[in-house]
Design a protein around this motif. Structure first.
Motif, PDB file in Angstrom:
ATOM      1  N   VAL A   6      -6.733   0.554  -3.619  1.00 34.23           N
ATOM      2  CA  VAL A   6      -7.264  -0.758  -3.275  1.00 34.23           C
ATOM      3  C   VAL A   6      -6.438  -1.322  -2.122  1.00 34.23           C
ATOM      4  N   THR A   7      -7.099  -1.802  -1.110  1.00 34.78           N
ATOM      5  CA  THR A   7      -6.401  -2.429   0.002  1.00 34.78           C
ATOM      6  C   THR A   7      -5.756  -3.719  -0.498  1.00 34.78           C
ATOM      7  N   HIS A   8      -4.476  -3.888  -0.216  1.00 36.30           N
ATOM      8  CA  HIS A   8      -3.732  -5.088  -0.595  1.00 36.30           C
ATOM      9  C   HIS A   8      -3.297  -5.770   0.691  1.00 36.30           C
ATOM     10  N   LEU A   9      -3.810  -6.968   0.924  1.00 36.79           N
ATOM     11  CA  LEU A   9      -3.543  -7.703   2.149  1.00 36.79           C
ATOM     12  C   LEU A   9      -2.451  -8.736   1.917  1.00 36.79           C
ATOM     13  N   TYR A  22     -13.905 -13.337   1.476  1.00 33.53           N
ATOM     14  CA  TYR A  22     -14.360 -11.998   1.099  1.00 33.53           C
ATOM     15  C   TYR A  22     -15.278 -12.062  -0.117  1.00 33.53           C
ATOM     16  N   GLN A  54      -7.556 -11.133  -6.268  1.00 33.98           N
ATOM     17  CA  GLN A  54      -8.419  -9.955  -6.137  1.00 33.98           C
ATOM     18  C   GLN A  54      -9.878 -10.374  -6.080  1.00 33.98           C
ATOM     19  N   ARG A  62     -13.291  -3.561  -3.579  1.00 32.37           N
ATOM     20  CA  ARG A  62     -12.109  -4.197  -4.147  1.00 32.37           C
ATOM     21  C   ARG A  62     -11.141  -4.529  -3.022  1.00 32.37           C
ATOM     22  N   VAL A  63     -10.535  -5.699  -3.109  1.00 28.99           N
ATOM     23  CA  VAL A  63      -9.450  -6.060  -2.204  1.00 28.99           C
ATOM     24  C   VAL A  63      -8.505  -6.969  -2.985  1.00 28.99           C
ATOM     25  N   ALA A  65      -4.836  -9.479  -2.569  1.00 31.48           N
ATOM     26  CA  ALA A  65      -4.081 -10.217  -1.551  1.00 31.48           C
ATOM     27  C   ALA A  65      -3.055 -11.117  -2.214  1.00 31.48           C
ATOM     28  N   VAL A  83      -9.213  -2.060   7.494  1.00 34.57           N
ATOM     29  CA  VAL A  83      -9.954  -1.911   6.251  1.00 34.57           C
ATOM     30  C   VAL A  83     -11.251  -1.215   6.637  1.00 34.57           C
ATOM     31  N   TRP A 130     -11.526  -4.845  10.506  1.00 33.29           N
ATOM     32  CA  TRP A 130     -12.488  -4.120   9.667  1.00 33.29           C
ATOM     33  C   TRP A 130     -13.211  -3.083  10.518  1.00 33.29           C
TER      34      TRP A 130
END
Length: 140
Positions: A6-9, A22, A54, A62-63, A65, A83, A130
């Motif tokens: 999962v991308t975590h910003l 988002y 999230q 899923r993202v 942050a 992303v 993105w």
């Protein structure tokens, strides 16, 4: 056994707004825990900032942050990550593009490419880059 990535910003004060944005684009469930919610009172001025957040959509998107606390170093960097959002149809990808592009800087317009029916790149209003494309079989 399976694993999920999962991308975590990481943000400095913009995590809640980014997650809400988002969520408006992808739908699903939005969960946010502030530093205050978690009882972290080291810096009372940051108690409303996001300790964990999230967006989890039914589509599988899923993202995660959070807001990096002021006592820790933070630098968004330049081209440190993209992303990548890959969809199955041009309609699906174009719909996400339309929503993500509000307030964004278009790096590469969404259009057909040699390797995909649609491909585009933008930097959203939160500085996240993105890359969107339609999944296709590579025939190189």
């Amino acid at each position: 056994m399976s694993v999920t990535s999962v991308t975590h910003l990481n943000f400095r004060g913009d995590a809640r707004a980014a997650l809400e944005f988002y969520h408006s684009v992808f739908g699903g469930d939005l969960a946010v825990v502030s530093y205050g919610d978690a009882g972290d009172t080291r810096n009372p001025t940051e108690s409303d900032q996001v300790m964990w957040g999230q967006v989890a959509a039914d589509s599988g998107f899923r993202v995660m942050a959070y807001d990096v606390p002021s006592q820790l170093p933070w630098d968004r960097g330049v081209n440190s990550f993209f992303v990548s959002l890959r969809g199955g149809t041009t309609q699906e990808v174009a719909a996400y593009w339309e929503k993500l592009s509000v307030g964004a800087t278009v790096v590469q317009p969404l259009e057909p490419a040699r390797w995909a029916p649609l491909y585009g790149m933008l930097e959203d209003r939160y500085g996240v880059v993105w890359v969107l494309d339609v999944v296709s079989e590579y025939n190189g």
